[in-house]
Design a protein around this motif. Sequence first.
Motif, PDB file in Angstrom:
ATOM      1  N   ARG A   1       6.874 -38.853  10.434  1.00 37.62           N
ATOM      2  CA  ARG A   1       6.265 -40.174  10.617  1.00 37.62           C
ATOM      3  C   ARG A   1       7.175 -41.294  10.108  1.00 37.62           C
ATOM      4  N   ASN A   2       8.443 -41.243  10.456  1.00 41.44           N
ATOM      5  CA  ASN A   2       9.420 -42.230  10.014  1.00 41.44           C
ATOM      6  C   ASN A   2       9.157 -43.570  10.707  1.00 41.44           C
ATOM      7  N   GLU A   3       8.777 -44.559   9.928  1.00 39.86           N
ATOM      8  CA  GLU A   3       8.447 -45.895  10.462  1.00 39.86           C
ATOM      9  C   GLU A   3       9.671 -46.632  10.992  1.00 39.86           C
ATOM     10  N   LYS A   4      10.856 -46.330  10.453  1.00 37.64           N
ATOM     11  CA  LYS A   4      12.060 -47.090  10.774  1.00 37.64           C
ATOM     12  C   LYS A   4      12.867 -46.486  11.922  1.00 37.64           C
TER      13      LYS A   4
ATOM     14  N   GLU B   1      13.351 -45.418  15.697  1.00 40.30           N
ATOM     15  CA  GLU B   1      12.777 -45.660  17.027  1.00 40.30           C
ATOM     16  C   GLU B   1      13.127 -44.511  17.960  1.00 40.30           C
TER      17      GLU B   1
ATOM     18  N   SER C   1       8.136 -46.507  17.348  1.00 40.32           N
ATOM     19  CA  SER C   1       8.631 -45.909  16.111  1.00 40.32           C
ATOM     20  C   SER C   1       8.245 -44.437  16.114  1.00 40.32           C
TER      21      SER C   1
ATOM     22  N   ALA D   1       6.781 -42.925  13.825  1.00 40.49           N
ATOM     23  CA  ALA D   1       5.417 -42.848  13.290  1.00 40.49           C
ATOM     24  C   ALA D   1       4.398 -43.087  14.399  1.00 40.49           C
ATOM     25  N   GLU D   2       4.662 -44.062  15.281  1.00 45.12           N
ATOM     26  CA  GLU D   2       3.762 -44.314  16.409  1.00 45.12           C
ATOM     27  C   GLU D   2       3.742 -43.117  17.363  1.00 45.12           C
TER      28      GLU D   2
ATOM     29  N   ASP E   1       1.590 -40.457  15.818  1.00 46.48           N
ATOM     30  CA  ASP E   1       0.168 -40.756  15.967  1.00 46.48           C
ATOM     31  C   ASP E   1      -0.301 -40.525  17.402  1.00 46.48           C
TER      32      ASP E   1
END
Length: 144
Positions: free
Chosen positions: A43-46, A48, A66, A68-69, A72
């Motif tokens: 789930r790495n937010e940074k 892409e 991202s 993380a997206e 999800d």
Amino acid sequence: LIGQVSQNNTKKIIADKIASGMSPADAWHGMFGSVEYNAIFDRNEKFEVCVEIGNLNDQVKKRFMSAAEAHDFIFDPANNLCISANGTIFRTDIEGVIPGLLARWYRERKEMQATKKDYSTMKDKGLEISEELAEKLKNELSKL
């Protein structure tokens, strides 16, 4: 199979390792999945990723998000999806060809094993069968 996460970062890392003299096998040493898969799983937010998703009209839609997206999206129970270590995205609400074949083969194998048990029971009780039938059974059972 409904989609694929682009492997651009992974391809670059592997290509750079090979260019530096590593063998392709050594370049992958220690990596279970692609860089993109690991980022999604963590789930790495940074980080892409580009997720390419097909639809019924054979059109591919690219979605940049991202990791993380993407996590999800893929792991949302309502979407019925899963992801492999190389970034391939599968539906989980329908049975695929390979799982269907494996289930069929397993079921047929269990039926053959039950038949084998029946014939063994008959033999133990003194039933005699012809050599021809015995040979056919032996050949079929050897395939199990």
